[in-house]
Design an enzyme around this catalytic site. Structure first.
Site, PDB file in Angstrom:
ATOM      1  N   GLY A  45       0.850  -1.191   0.000  1.00 53.20           N
ATOM      2  CA  GLY A  45       0.000   0.000   0.000  1.00 53.20           C
ATOM      3  C   GLY A  45       0.881   1.235   0.000  1.00 53.20           C
ATOM      4  O   GLY A  45       1.898   1.290   0.692  1.00 53.20           O
ATOM      5  N   GLY A  47       0.608   4.295   1.192  1.00 50.94           N
ATOM      6  CA  GLY A  47       0.811   4.961   2.469  1.00 50.94           C
ATOM      7  C   GLY A  47       1.718   4.175   3.394  1.00 50.94           C
ATOM      8  O   GLY A  47       2.660   4.713   3.980  1.00 50.94           O
ATOM      9  N   GLU A 141      -4.790   6.836  -2.793  1.00 48.24           N
ATOM     10  CA  GLU A 141      -5.481   5.556  -2.667  1.00 48.24           C
ATOM     11  C   GLU A 141      -6.561   5.612  -1.590  1.00 48.24           C
ATOM     12  O   GLU A 141      -7.126   4.595  -1.217  1.00 48.24           O
ATOM     13  CB  GLU A 141      -4.483   4.433  -2.367  1.00 48.24           C
ATOM     14  CG  GLU A 141      -3.632   4.061  -3.560  1.00 48.24           C
ATOM     15  CD  GLU A 141      -2.715   2.872  -3.303  1.00 48.24           C
ATOM     16  OE1 GLU A 141      -2.360   2.193  -4.286  1.00 48.24           O
ATOM     17  OE2 GLU A 141      -2.337   2.630  -2.137  1.00 48.24           O
ATOM     18  N   ASN A 185       5.376  10.953 -11.085  1.00 44.98           N
ATOM     19  CA  ASN A 185       6.168  10.445 -12.192  1.00 44.98           C
ATOM     20  C   ASN A 185       5.643  11.102 -13.470  1.00 44.98           C
ATOM     21  O   ASN A 185       4.752  11.968 -13.426  1.00 44.98           O
ATOM     22  CB  ASN A 185       6.137   8.913 -12.252  1.00 44.98           C
ATOM     23  CG  ASN A 185       4.736   8.345 -12.479  1.00 44.98           C
ATOM     24  OD1 ASN A 185       3.834   9.025 -12.997  1.00 44.98           O
ATOM     25  ND2 ASN A 185       4.542   7.095 -12.093  1.00 44.98           N
ATOM     26  N   ALA A 243       7.057  -0.394  -5.475  1.00 51.18           N
ATOM     27  CA  ALA A 243       7.275   0.420  -4.264  1.00 51.18           C
ATOM     28  C   ALA A 243       8.526   1.281  -4.331  1.00 51.18           C
ATOM     29  O   ALA A 243       8.861   1.942  -3.348  1.00 51.18           O
ATOM     30  CB  ALA A 243       7.299  -0.434  -3.009  1.00 51.18           C
ATOM     31  N   ALA A 244       9.206   1.324  -5.473  1.00 50.81           N
ATOM     32  CA  ALA A 244      10.376   2.204  -5.580  1.00 50.81           C
ATOM     33  C   ALA A 244       9.956   3.662  -5.413  1.00 50.81           C
ATOM     34  O   ALA A 244      10.619   4.436  -4.718  1.00 50.81           O
ATOM     35  CB  ALA A 244      11.077   1.999  -6.913  1.00 50.81           C
ATOM     36  N   GLY A 245       8.849   4.046  -6.044  1.00 49.64           N
ATOM     37  CA  GLY A 245       8.357   5.408  -5.906  1.00 49.64           C
ATOM     38  C   GLY A 245       7.923   5.729  -4.489  1.00 49.64           C
ATOM     39  O   GLY A 245       8.139   6.837  -3.986  1.00 49.64           O
ATOM     40  N   ASP A 246       7.312   4.743  -3.817  1.00 48.53           N
ATOM     41  CA  ASP A 246       6.903   4.951  -2.425  1.00 48.53           C
ATOM     42  C   ASP A 246       8.118   5.118  -1.517  1.00 48.53           C
ATOM     43  O   ASP A 246       8.112   5.951  -0.594  1.00 48.53           O
ATOM     44  CB  ASP A 246       6.070   3.759  -1.941  1.00 48.53           C
ATOM     45  CG  ASP A 246       4.767   3.611  -2.702  1.00 48.53           C
ATOM     46  OD1 ASP A 246       4.263   4.628  -3.210  1.00 48.53           O
ATOM     47  OD2 ASP A 246       4.259   2.475  -2.789  1.00 48.53           O
TER      48      ASP A 246
END
Length: 276
Positions: A45, A47, A141, A185, A243-246
């Protein structure tokens, strides 16, 4: 944009999902069935990923406002967040805990479908007091009215707001006016301001004081009050971009809350995302 005073607190308000991950040779085309490896079930997720990344980055205490159901998946996520050092403001929802179906190809590309579940129950009245919080991290989300309400409350309290505008969608001007830092992005940037013009020209059209655009293997760039800054990517052989961006967002928020300047924060966030 300069960093915040060291020791500041980060609050992430957003989604938590249990991820069901399968690795096939390639992402299936519409109507195609492919055979993949064994199923992995892991915490995820946007968050929750960002909260874990911020907590692990150090430099700032991290807490998360999250809605979970009354099911086994909720226990998995709660345990994962607490183990990472994330303080919890927990909302117990009637809907099942959020879930994501993730396909990761041999080439490290991914396709993700999210079942919102309990994340859709996060409401404006659930926001805890913002005493001691210096950065509020938001994503998309959870319901848009809730995101706007949280950003407005942060503005009133003098808390800086970072929005990771993902998943990609157009944003109301009301929300953009409440944001101090926008992270997107290229696809997400296009959803907000269109595809016409260079990245620098499009970033200028967001109307947000500081906008960061992640560019994958090309690194990232930022426009900070009209000043353009770029950070090259660190060279790695990717195995999974999920999850790289997270990770980038969580470390970026923690770095600023801990007093790091923009360029230093981008470097730390970029390095963490490439290690993901």
């Amino acid at each position: 944009m300069t960093g915040t005073t060291a020791g500041g607190r980060v609050l992430v308000a957003g989604s938590a999902n249990v991820d069901f991950v399968v690795r096939p040779p390639h992402i299936p085309a519409p109507g195609e069935t492919v055979l993949g490896g064994d199923l992995s079930v892991v915490p995820g997720g946007k968050g929750a990923n960002q909260a874990v990344a911020a907590a692990r980055a150090g430099g700032a205490d991290t807490a998360m406002l999250v809605a979970l159901g009354n099911d086994p998946s909720a226990a998995v996520l709660e345990e994962s967040l607490r183990a990472a050092g994330v303080g919890l403001h927990l909302v117990r929802a009637a809907r099942p805990t959020g879930a994501a179906l993730i396909t990761v190809s041999d080439g490290a590309e991914n396709a993700i479908t999210v079942a919102q579940g309990a994340n859709g129950e996060l409401a404006p009245e659930h926001l805890p007091p913002l005493d001691g919080v210096v950065w509020l991290l938001l994503q998309l989300e959870t319901p848009m009215p809730t995101v706007i309400a949280y950003a407005r409350a942060a503005r009133v309290a003098g808390v800086s707001v970072m929005l990771n505008a993902a998943p990609a969608q157009s944003l109301p001007a009301e929300l953009l006016a409440l944001i101090d830092l926008l992270v997107v992005n290229e696809e997400e940037l296009a959803a907000i301001v269109g595809k016409q013009g260079s990245i620098a020209e499009r970033v200028a059209r967001t109307g947000v004081a500081t906008t960061v655009v992640t560019l994958g293997e090309r690194g990232c760039c930022a426009a900070d009050h009209g000043t353009l800054i770029s950070q090259a990517a660190f060279s790695v052989a990717p195995t999974d971009t999920t999850a790289a961006g997270d990770t980038f967002c969580g470390v970026l928020g923690a770095a600023w809350a801990g007093g790091t300047d923009l360029l230093g924060a981008l470097r730390r966030a970029g390095a963490a995302a490439r290690r993901r």
